[in-house]
Design a protein around this motif. Structure first.
Motif, PDB file in Angstrom:
ATOM      1  N   ALA A 158       2.298   6.271  -5.095  1.00  0.00           N
ATOM      2  CA  ALA A 158       2.968   5.008  -5.413  1.00  0.00           C
ATOM      3  C   ALA A 158       2.010   4.040  -6.096  1.00  0.00           C
ATOM      4  CB  ALA A 158       3.542   4.394  -4.133  1.00  0.00           C
ATOM      5  N   ALA A 159       1.059   4.592  -6.839  1.00  0.00           N
ATOM      6  CA  ALA A 159       0.058   3.757  -7.508  1.00  0.00           C
ATOM      7  C   ALA A 159       0.687   2.714  -8.422  1.00  0.00           C
ATOM      8  CB  ALA A 159      -0.909   4.638  -8.305  1.00  0.00           C
ATOM      9  N   HIS A 160       1.855   3.040  -8.997  1.00  0.00           N
ATOM     10  CA  HIS A 160       2.538   2.124  -9.919  1.00  0.00           C
ATOM     11  C   HIS A 160       3.588   1.258  -9.233  1.00  0.00           C
ATOM     12  CE1 HIS A 160       1.807   4.597 -13.887  1.00  0.00           C
ATOM     13  NE2 HIS A 160       0.692   4.325 -13.237  1.00  0.00           N
ATOM     14  N   ALA A 161       3.747   1.373  -7.930  1.00  0.00           N
ATOM     15  CA  ALA A 161       4.962   0.842  -7.307  1.00  0.00           C
ATOM     16  C   ALA A 161       4.743  -0.281  -6.301  1.00  0.00           C
ATOM     17  CB  ALA A 161       5.727   1.987  -6.633  1.00  0.00           C
ATOM     18  N   PHE A 162       3.598  -0.936  -6.336  1.00  0.00           N
ATOM     19  CA  PHE A 162       3.381  -2.024  -5.387  1.00  0.00           C
ATOM     20  C   PHE A 162       4.395  -3.144  -5.627  1.00  0.00           C
ATOM     21  CE2 PHE A 162       1.596  -5.986  -3.846  1.00  0.00           C
ATOM     22  CZ  PHE A 162       1.183  -5.623  -2.581  1.00  0.00           C
ATOM     23  N   GLY A 163       5.012  -3.612  -4.550  1.00  0.00           N
ATOM     24  CA  GLY A 163       5.971  -4.705  -4.652  1.00  0.00           C
ATOM     25  C   GLY A 163       7.376  -4.274  -5.009  1.00  0.00           C
ATOM     26  N   VAL A 164       7.563  -2.986  -5.271  1.00  0.00           N
ATOM     27  CA  VAL A 164       8.887  -2.485  -5.647  1.00  0.00           C
ATOM     28  C   VAL A 164       9.747  -2.296  -4.397  1.00  0.00           C
ATOM     29  CG1 VAL A 164      10.138  -0.533  -6.655  1.00  0.00           C
ATOM     30  CG2 VAL A 164       8.018  -1.347  -7.717  1.00  0.00           C
ATOM     31  N   LYS A 165      11.017  -2.641  -4.519  1.00  0.00           N
ATOM     32  CA  LYS A 165      11.973  -2.402  -3.440  1.00  0.00           C
ATOM     33  C   LYS A 165      13.118  -1.533  -3.953  1.00  0.00           C
ATOM     34  CE  LYS A 165      11.156  -6.425  -0.512  1.00  0.00           C
ATOM     35  NZ  LYS A 165      11.795  -7.493   0.283  1.00  0.00           N
ATOM     36  N   TYR A 166      13.620  -0.693  -3.064  1.00  0.00           N
ATOM     37  CA  TYR A 166      14.750   0.161  -3.400  1.00  0.00           C
ATOM     38  C   TYR A 166      15.871  -0.099  -2.403  1.00  0.00           C
ATOM     39  CZ  TYR A 166      17.573   4.389  -4.019  1.00  0.00           C
ATOM     40  OH  TYR A 166      18.616   5.254  -4.229  1.00  0.00           O
ATOM     41  N   ARG A 167      16.997  -0.577  -2.920  1.00  0.00           N
ATOM     42  CA  ARG A 167      18.137  -0.950  -2.097  1.00  0.00           C
ATOM     43  C   ARG A 167      17.729  -1.925  -0.983  1.00  0.00           C
ATOM     44  NH1 ARG A 167      21.538   4.807  -1.841  1.00  0.00           N
ATOM     45  NH2 ARG A 167      22.178   4.724  -4.040  1.00  0.00           N
ATOM     46  N   GLY A 168      16.828  -2.811  -1.346  1.00  0.00           N
ATOM     47  CA  GLY A 168      16.411  -3.865  -0.436  1.00  0.00           C
ATOM     48  C   GLY A 168      15.270  -3.510   0.489  1.00  0.00           C
ATOM     49  N   GLY A 175       9.271   8.644   2.709  1.00  0.00           N
ATOM     50  CA  GLY A 175       8.326   9.740   2.796  1.00  0.00           C
ATOM     51  C   GLY A 175       7.478   9.662   4.053  1.00  0.00           C
ATOM     52  N   ASP A 176       6.643  10.678   4.244  1.00  0.00           N
ATOM     53  CA  ASP A 176       5.713  10.678   5.376  1.00  0.00           C
ATOM     54  C   ASP A 176       4.558   9.714   5.125  1.00  0.00           C
ATOM     55  OD1 ASP A 176       6.592  13.020   7.248  1.00  0.00           O
ATOM     56  OD2 ASP A 176       6.748  13.833   5.217  1.00  0.00           O
ATOM     57  N   ALA A 177       4.241   9.518   3.851  1.00  0.00           N
ATOM     58  CA  ALA A 177       3.157   8.604   3.490  1.00  0.00           C
ATOM     59  C   ALA A 177       3.275   8.230   2.022  1.00  0.00           C
ATOM     60  CB  ALA A 177       1.791   9.249   3.754  1.00  0.00           C
ATOM     61  N   SER A 178       2.676   7.095   1.672  1.00  0.00           N
ATOM     62  CA  SER A 178       2.600   6.657   0.280  1.00  0.00           C
ATOM     63  C   SER A 178       1.207   6.116   0.008  1.00  0.00           C
ATOM     64  CB  SER A 178       3.626   5.556  -0.017  1.00  0.00           C
ATOM     65  OG  SER A 178       4.944   6.035   0.045  1.00  0.00           O
ATOM     66  N   MET A 179       0.658   6.516  -1.132  1.00  0.00           N
ATOM     67  CA  MET A 179      -0.631   5.984  -1.561  1.00  0.00           C
ATOM     68  C   MET A 179      -0.399   4.896  -2.599  1.00  0.00           C
ATOM     69  SD  MET A 179      -2.825   5.818  -4.340  1.00  0.00           S
ATOM     70  CE  MET A 179      -2.389   7.184  -5.400  1.00  0.00           C
ATOM     71  N   PHE A 180      -1.103   3.770  -2.439  1.00  0.00           N
ATOM     72  CA  PHE A 180      -1.044   2.669  -3.390  1.00  0.00           C
ATOM     73  C   PHE A 180      -2.429   2.433  -3.976  1.00  0.00           C
ATOM     74  CE2 PHE A 180       2.540   2.113  -0.642  1.00  0.00           C
ATOM     75  CZ  PHE A 180       3.550   1.673  -1.473  1.00  0.00           C
ATOM     76  N   SER A 181      -2.468   2.205  -5.278  1.00  0.00           N
ATOM     77  CA  SER A 181      -3.718   1.857  -5.950  1.00  0.00           C
ATOM     78  C   SER A 181      -3.793   0.349  -6.146  1.00  0.00           C
ATOM     79  CB  SER A 181      -3.807   2.549  -7.311  1.00  0.00           C
ATOM     80  OG  SER A 181      -4.908   2.049  -8.053  1.00  0.00           O
ATOM     81  N   PHE A 182      -4.945  -0.208  -5.812  1.00  0.00           N
ATOM     82  CA  PHE A 182      -5.194  -1.629  -6.051  1.00  0.00           C
ATOM     83  C   PHE A 182      -6.301  -1.810  -7.086  1.00  0.00           C
ATOM     84  CE2 PHE A 182      -4.008  -2.155  -1.281  1.00  0.00           C
ATOM     85  CZ  PHE A 182      -2.661  -2.007  -1.590  1.00  0.00           C
ATOM     86  N   HIS A 183      -6.303  -0.908  -8.063  1.00  0.00           N
ATOM     87  CA  HIS A 183      -7.274  -0.994  -9.155  1.00  0.00           C
ATOM     88  C   HIS A 183      -7.048  -2.269  -9.958  1.00  0.00           C
ATOM     89  CE1 HIS A 183      -8.973   0.010 -13.150  1.00  0.00           C
ATOM     90  NE2 HIS A 183      -9.885   0.633 -12.429  1.00  0.00           N
ATOM     91  N   ALA A 184      -8.077  -2.706 -10.633  1.00  0.00           N
ATOM     92  CA  ALA A 184      -8.054  -3.986 -11.352  1.00  0.00           C
ATOM     93  C   ALA A 184      -6.927  -4.100 -12.367  1.00  0.00           C
ATOM     94  CB  ALA A 184      -9.398  -4.211 -12.042  1.00  0.00           C
ATOM     95  N   THR A 185      -6.420  -2.973 -12.859  1.00  0.00           N
ATOM     96  CA  THR A 185      -5.384  -3.014 -13.885  1.00  0.00           C
ATOM     97  C   THR A 185      -3.970  -3.068 -13.308  1.00  0.00           C
ATOM     98  OG1 THR A 185      -5.356  -0.589 -13.978  1.00  0.00           O
ATOM     99  CG2 THR A 185      -6.802  -1.736 -15.523  1.00  0.00           C
ATOM    100  N   LYS A 186      -3.840  -3.010 -11.982  1.00  0.00           N
ATOM    101  CA  LYS A 186      -2.525  -2.936 -11.367  1.00  0.00           C
ATOM    102  C   LYS A 186      -1.890  -4.317 -11.183  1.00  0.00           C
ATOM    103  CE  LYS A 186      -2.374   1.570 -10.860  1.00  0.00           C
ATOM    104  NZ  LYS A 186      -3.479   1.964 -11.725  1.00  0.00           N
ATOM    105  N   VAL A 187      -0.590  -4.317 -10.869  1.00  0.00           N
ATOM    106  CA  VAL A 187       0.145  -5.564 -10.631  1.00  0.00           C
ATOM    107  C   VAL A 187      -0.523  -6.372  -9.524  1.00  0.00           C
ATOM    108  CG1 VAL A 187       2.348  -6.523  -9.860  1.00  0.00           C
ATOM    109  CG2 VAL A 187       2.315  -4.577 -11.429  1.00  0.00           C
ATOM    110  N   PHE A 188      -0.918  -5.696  -8.464  1.00  0.00           N
ATOM    111  CA  PHE A 188      -1.703  -6.304  -7.383  1.00  0.00           C
ATOM    112  C   PHE A 188      -3.012  -5.550  -7.300  1.00  0.00           C
ATOM    113  CE2 PHE A 188      -3.184  -5.800  -2.992  1.00  0.00           C
ATOM    114  CZ  PHE A 188      -3.434  -7.120  -2.659  1.00  0.00           C
ATOM    115  N   HIS A 189      -4.127  -6.275  -7.255  1.00  0.00           N
ATOM    116  CA  HIS A 189      -5.407  -5.565  -7.204  1.00  0.00           C
ATOM    117  C   HIS A 189      -6.388  -6.222  -6.237  1.00  0.00           C
ATOM    118  CE1 HIS A 189      -8.196  -8.273  -9.396  1.00  0.00           C
ATOM    119  NE2 HIS A 189      -7.133  -8.658 -10.083  1.00  0.00           N
TER     120      HIS A 189
END
Length: 368
Positions: A158-168, A175-189
């Motif tokens: 879910a590197a591209h999906a921070f802050g995204v909501k699906y059906r609220g 899923g069992d787990a999700s990975m989020f990237s907070f790299h400097a180029t992301k929406v949230f870093h």
């Protein structure tokens, strides 16, 4: 005119300087720079609330977060995934001693084609690793049903999906787990950084062990772990940026919509398909140049001549990387849709403080 100024495909958002200075002031007082200090603890708790989840662990980057969750789930054999992704996804699978099995993607939103998953499942399959692409969300309900049917784990990149909501609901809830990237180029870093959100609370101890050498006390090391800790300066940046995330996404939406208004009716140009059930973070603006008067590569060069840096994202497919040449299963011909998209897609510059006039000029170059 853009000519004398470089416009990069992205630009890191920064909080007000005075706000960051105030945030790190207590670090000078405590001299506690790393090892799960107060900033680290506070950011973990705030992210749990924001993402509406119970279990989350911070990491120094998203890649180590992904490797650690794959290892902690005790997977073996094969993992079904997509070649239309950043290098980290495939590398993490391989570095954990697993074999990626590449599934083709959907033509409408470039996510893993859930209709093609079952035909790839064998007795060696232990998990599915789909990727939420550009903030587009995978068909999470259908993937969940397949996983339940075959007793497979589901780990989302879910590197591209921070802050995204699906059906609220926050996307980290699937899923069992999700990975989020907070790299400097992301929406949230957090400058560099990442996190794992996970369902099974029993995984926490092992995930903590893996990121901090297995150290559980001054004289107790109970696990052969590594080092993947987020430091206090990273966490401080995250705390500042989280305060501004709503405005960040709002600004990105304005740029996204301005691009759409210019390009949505042009023959040969296909824009990102927006799912009405998804609350987007407007992370990227991908454009597919398919039967347009210019090829993707020609558009890339036209923009570059004006000092505008776009990105062939994702190209090449991970299954075409030189480091995997000759290895079984690494053949982009087996995923023709992904291969076609990779050869035609270009992500245009998009960041929160981008000027609308810059969007106008980029679009003028494309259509001229």
């Amino acid at each position: 005119m853009i000519k004398n100024n470089i416009i990069n495909v992205t630009k890191s958002s920064m909080p007000p300087f005075a706000e960051f200075v105030k945030e790190i002031e207590t670090i000078w007082d405590s001299h506690w720079l790393t090892n799960m200090g107060e900033k680290h603890i506070e950011l973990e708790e705030q992210l749990k609330k924001y993402m509406e989840i119970d279990n989350l662990i911070l990491y120094t980057n998203g890649h180590l977060a992904l490797e650690n969750i794959l290892s902690s789930l005790k997977l073996s054999g094969e993992v079904i995934t997509t070649p239309f992704t950043f290098a980290s996804t495939t590398h993490a699978i391989v570095r954990c001693g697993l074999k990626p099995v590449f599934c083709d993607i959907r033509l409408d939103d470039y996510t893993l084609d859930e209709e093609k998953i079952e035909e790839l499942i064998t007795e060696k399959t232990s998990a599915i690793l789909p990727v939420h692409v550009y903030g587009n969300i995978c068909r999470v309900e259908k993937i969940s049903k397949i996983a339940e049917k075959y007793h497979l784990k589901v780990i989302y990149d879910a590197a591209h999906a921070f802050g995204v909501k699906y059906r609220g609901y926050g996307i980290a809830q699937y899923g069992d787990a999700s990975m989020f990237s907070f790299h400097a180029t992301k929406v949230f870093h957090t400058i560099e950084g990442g996190a794992v959100a996970f369902k099974n609370a029993k995984l926490k101890q092992e995930l903590d062990d893996r990121k901090n050498f297995g150290i559980r006390g001054p004289e107790s090391v109970q696990y052969v772990g590594g080092n993947a800790k987020m430091n206090e300066f990273q966490a401080a940046m995250g705390l500042c940026n989280l305060r501004h995330i709503a405005e960040e996404i709002k600004k990105r939406k304005r740029i996204f919509e301005r691009y759409q208004n210019h390009l949505k009716h042009i023959e040969g140009i296909k824009l990102n398909n927006m799912n009405k059930s998804v609350q987007s973070n407007y992370a990227y603006f991908p454009v597919l140049f398919d039967s347009y008067k210019y090829s993707r590569d020609q558009i890339y060069e036209k923009l570059l001549e004006k000092n505008i840096v776009s990105r062939k994202y994702f190209y090449p497919l991970t299954s075409d990387f030189e480091c995997y040449k000759g290895m079984s299963g690494f053949n982009s011909e087996e995923t023709p849709i992904a291969r076609h998209i990779a050869e035609c897609v270009l992500t245009l510059p998009l960041y929160a403080d981008m000027n609308g006039s810059t969007v106008d000029e980029i679009c003028e170059i494309i259509v001229s």
